[in-house]
Design a protein around this motif. Structure first.
Motif, PDB file in Angstrom:
ATOM      1  N   PRO A  73      37.155 109.255  55.399  1.00  0.00           N
ATOM      2  CA  PRO A  73      37.986 110.070  56.295  1.00  0.00           C
ATOM      3  C   PRO A  73      37.801 109.642  57.748  1.00  0.00           C
ATOM      4  O   PRO A  73      36.703 109.262  58.158  1.00  0.00           O
ATOM      5  CB  PRO A  73      37.465 111.497  56.093  1.00  0.00           C
ATOM      6  N   PRO A  82      43.023 110.799  56.080  1.00  0.00           N
ATOM      7  CA  PRO A  82      42.301 111.215  54.864  1.00  0.00           C
ATOM      8  C   PRO A  82      41.429 110.077  54.349  1.00  0.00           C
ATOM      9  O   PRO A  82      41.724 108.904  54.565  1.00  0.00           O
ATOM     10  CB  PRO A  82      43.410 111.521  53.853  1.00  0.00           C
ATOM     11  N   THR A 101      41.521 111.450  47.088  1.00  0.00           N
ATOM     12  CA  THR A 101      41.682 111.547  48.526  1.00  0.00           C
ATOM     13  C   THR A 101      40.971 112.808  48.999  1.00  0.00           C
ATOM     14  O   THR A 101      40.874 113.796  48.255  1.00  0.00           O
ATOM     15  CB  THR A 101      43.162 111.608  48.956  1.00  0.00           C
ATOM     16  N   THR A 103      41.340 115.158  52.264  1.00  0.00           N
ATOM     17  CA  THR A 103      42.202 115.400  53.413  1.00  0.00           C
ATOM     18  C   THR A 103      41.654 116.541  54.271  1.00  0.00           C
ATOM     19  O   THR A 103      41.447 117.647  53.749  1.00  0.00           O
ATOM     20  CB  THR A 103      43.630 115.751  52.939  1.00  0.00           C
ATOM     21  N   CYS A 110      38.672 121.084  53.627  1.00  0.00           N
ATOM     22  CA  CYS A 110      39.376 119.882  53.191  1.00  0.00           C
ATOM     23  C   CYS A 110      39.981 120.123  51.812  1.00  0.00           C
ATOM     24  O   CYS A 110      39.655 121.092  51.130  1.00  0.00           O
ATOM     25  CB  CYS A 110      38.446 118.670  53.183  1.00  0.00           C
TER      26      CYS A 110
END
Length: 155
Positions: A73, A82, A101, A103, A110
């Motif tokens: 990240p 991300p 992922t 994010t 997140c």
């Protein structure tokens, strides 16, 4: 092929969640009946290799994997880049890809999204039991993300 996606919002920063998620041996803390061992000199970055051993006794199998994409990240604020990790699975039982992922969200939270696109050998099994493999995979990885969330949110 069996493809599924699971996601979970976590009450922890993207950076802390990423760091916990890519600590490969820790996956055994959240994935039932699984132990991971790193086989490459470095455990991080593209080219890292590890094996997940899943099961009990003679019903256990190895799931060797290689990291093919690695972008941590870019920060913990909404709008920051991300984190993304792509993995290939090249075992005798499970083949295909996995990726996740991480994010950043508002409030030092997140979202983790995990995608699996796998075939289980014998391949006839996936062809005929694909919906069942997808259902079991989705349930298993949802439980894994719950375990990850509990772990990282405690810190």
């Amino acid at each position: 092929m069996s493809r599924f996606t699971v996601s979970r919002d976590i009450r922890a920063s993207a950076t802390d969640t990423w760091t916990t998620l890519v600590d490969w041996p820790r996956h055994g803390d959240w994935v039932p009946l699984t132990v991971l061992r790193v086989e490459s000199e470095r455990p991080d970055g593209a080219g890292a290799r590890f094996v997940a051993r899943t099961g009990v006794g003679p019903l256990a199998f190895d799931d060797p994997m290689t990291v093919v994409a690695w972008t941590p990240p870019g920060g913990d604020d909404p709008g920051d880049r991300p984190g993304h990790c792509g993995i290939t699975k090249h075992g005798r039982v499970v083949h295909g890809t996995a990726e996740f992922t991480v994010t950043p969200l508002p409030g030092r939270r997140c979202r983790v999204e995990w995608i699996e696109d796998v075939t289980v050998s014998p391949r006839r099994l996936t062809r005929y039991a694909g919906p069942l493999v997808t259902l079991i995979g989705r349930a298993g990885f949802a439980a894994t993300l719950r375990g990850l969330a509990r772990d990282v949110e405690r810190r």
